[in-house]
Design an enzyme around this catalytic site. Structure first.
Site, PDB file in Angstrom:
ATOM      1  N   CYS A 294      55.533  72.954  72.654  1.00  0.00           N
ATOM      2  CA  CYS A 294      55.252  73.855  71.536  1.00  0.00           C
ATOM      3  C   CYS A 294      55.960  73.401  70.255  1.00  0.00           C
ATOM      4  O   CYS A 294      57.194  73.397  70.186  1.00  0.00           O
ATOM      5  CB  CYS A 294      55.693  75.268  71.898  1.00  0.00           C
ATOM      6  SG  CYS A 294      55.582  76.450  70.551  1.00  0.00           S
TER       7      CYS A 294
ATOM      8  N   TRP B  63      47.433  69.506  74.806  1.00  0.00           N
ATOM      9  CA  TRP B  63      46.174  69.431  74.058  1.00  0.00           C
ATOM     10  C   TRP B  63      44.974  69.465  74.990  1.00  0.00           C
ATOM     11  O   TRP B  63      43.905  69.990  74.628  1.00  0.00           O
ATOM     12  CB  TRP B  63      46.165  68.201  73.163  1.00  0.00           C
ATOM     13  CG  TRP B  63      47.043  68.393  71.967  1.00  0.00           C
ATOM     14  CD1 TRP B  63      48.288  67.880  71.752  1.00  0.00           C
ATOM     15  CD2 TRP B  63      46.748  69.209  70.818  1.00  0.00           C
ATOM     16  NE1 TRP B  63      48.800  68.314  70.555  1.00  0.00           N
ATOM     17  CE2 TRP B  63      47.870  69.126  69.955  1.00  0.00           C
ATOM     18  CE3 TRP B  63      45.658  69.989  70.435  1.00  0.00           C
ATOM     19  CZ2 TRP B  63      47.918  69.807  68.738  1.00  0.00           C
ATOM     20  CZ3 TRP B  63      45.707  70.668  69.231  1.00  0.00           C
ATOM     21  CH2 TRP B  63      46.819  70.571  68.390  1.00  0.00           C
TER      22      TRP B  63
ATOM     23  N   VAL C  17      56.197  82.554  71.057  1.00  0.00           N
ATOM     24  CA  VAL C  17      57.569  82.058  70.984  1.00  0.00           C
ATOM     25  C   VAL C  17      57.655  81.100  69.803  1.00  0.00           C
ATOM     26  O   VAL C  17      56.628  80.569  69.355  1.00  0.00           O
ATOM     27  CB  VAL C  17      57.980  81.353  72.292  1.00  0.00           C
ATOM     28  CG1 VAL C  17      58.084  82.331  73.432  1.00  0.00           C
ATOM     29  CG2 VAL C  17      57.018  80.216  72.655  1.00  0.00           C
TER      30      VAL C  17
END
Length: 263
Positions: free
Chosen positions: A61, A254, A101
């Site tokens: 992330c 991805w 997050v």
């Protein structure tokens, strides 16, 4: 099912580099993995974890990465809690109903802060030295990088299609802008890193890995030399080493977003 795992990040005095290297000072307590440090943590940050590792490693992330870089550059002792974003624990939804997050807890007050930009600004406010500036006060450059390379990844057709060429051109425009901005500079912030560095570097890393894997595209030698030198320079910093995740995790991330390899 394991949903979260906590791990202490190194204090500035501990000398540990938490790039998930082996350590003889790691103790496991149920689903809580603690790296011993000489200074008690001030914050707990909840970030995306890699489920395949049993939630013992940071996942891909860029928003979590941005906040972690801000904390690491301030050398503030903290703990990490890794969560599976495909199976969000209820306590995370109680803190942030959107389930995104990072979220950061002040261990002294119990207050939670939501969002990578807010966390980054909090670090600057609470720990003004070394200064990295505020988000609003940092250079506005390469802000469209994520959208540009994401568009290129999802372009229709192969590398010779009209859509692919148009979206590659848009990505190149952003890289050219950044390359020109970095002329004569060590970092986006100049001689020192700034908030925009924390935003842009994870996105450049994703771009570098994903575009090569899915589109067969990469920055050639001698192309965007300032950008490539900047990336190499930033990746040598302890903050990056302590928050690194593998190219394989970027690719897997991805793929989960539906990106396909060109034939």
């Amino acid at each position: 099912m394991l949903r979260a795992l906590r791990i202490n990040a190194p204090s500035p005095q501990s000398g540990f580099k938490l790039a998930f290297q082996k350590s003889n000072r790691v103790q496991k307590m149920g689903n809580c993995l603690t790296t011993c440090a000489s200074a008690p943590p001030k914050y707990e940050i909840v970030v995306k974890g890699d489920l395949a590792s049993g939630l013992t490693k940071l996942a891909d992330c860029p928003f979590s990465h941005r906040a972690l870089l801000a904390i690491e550059e301030k050398k503030v002792p903290y703990t990490r809690t890794y969560v599976d974003l495909d199976n969000k624990p209820q306590w995370l939804l109680d803190i942030n109903p959107e389930g995104t997050v990072p979220v950061l807890k002040d261990l002294a007050t119990g207050k939670w802060t939501v969002g990578s930009d807010v966390v980054s600004d909090l670090m600057e406010t609470a720990f003004p030295e070394p200064s990295v500036g505020t988000v609003a006060g940092s250079p506005d450059v390469a802000g469209s990088l994520l959208g540009s390379f994401k568009g290129f990844l999802n372009a229709e057709g192969d590398g010779n299609s009209k859509d692919s060429k148009e979206k590659e051109a848009k990505l190149r425009e952003v890289l050219s802008e950044l390359d020109a901005f970095l002329e004569g500079k060590e970092y986006i912030g100049g001689d020192h890193v700034c908030q925009t560095d924390f935003l842009v570097m994870p996105r450049l890393y994703h771009m570098m890995v994903a575009c090569k894997e899915f589109r067969g595209w990469e920055m050639a030698a001698g192309e965007y030399e300032n950008v490539q030198a900047y990336m190499e320079r930033f990746m040598a910093r302890d903050s990056w080493k302590n928050t690194a995740y593998s190219p394989e995790l970027v690719i897997k991330g991805w793929e989960r977003h539906g990106v396909k390899r060109i034939s």
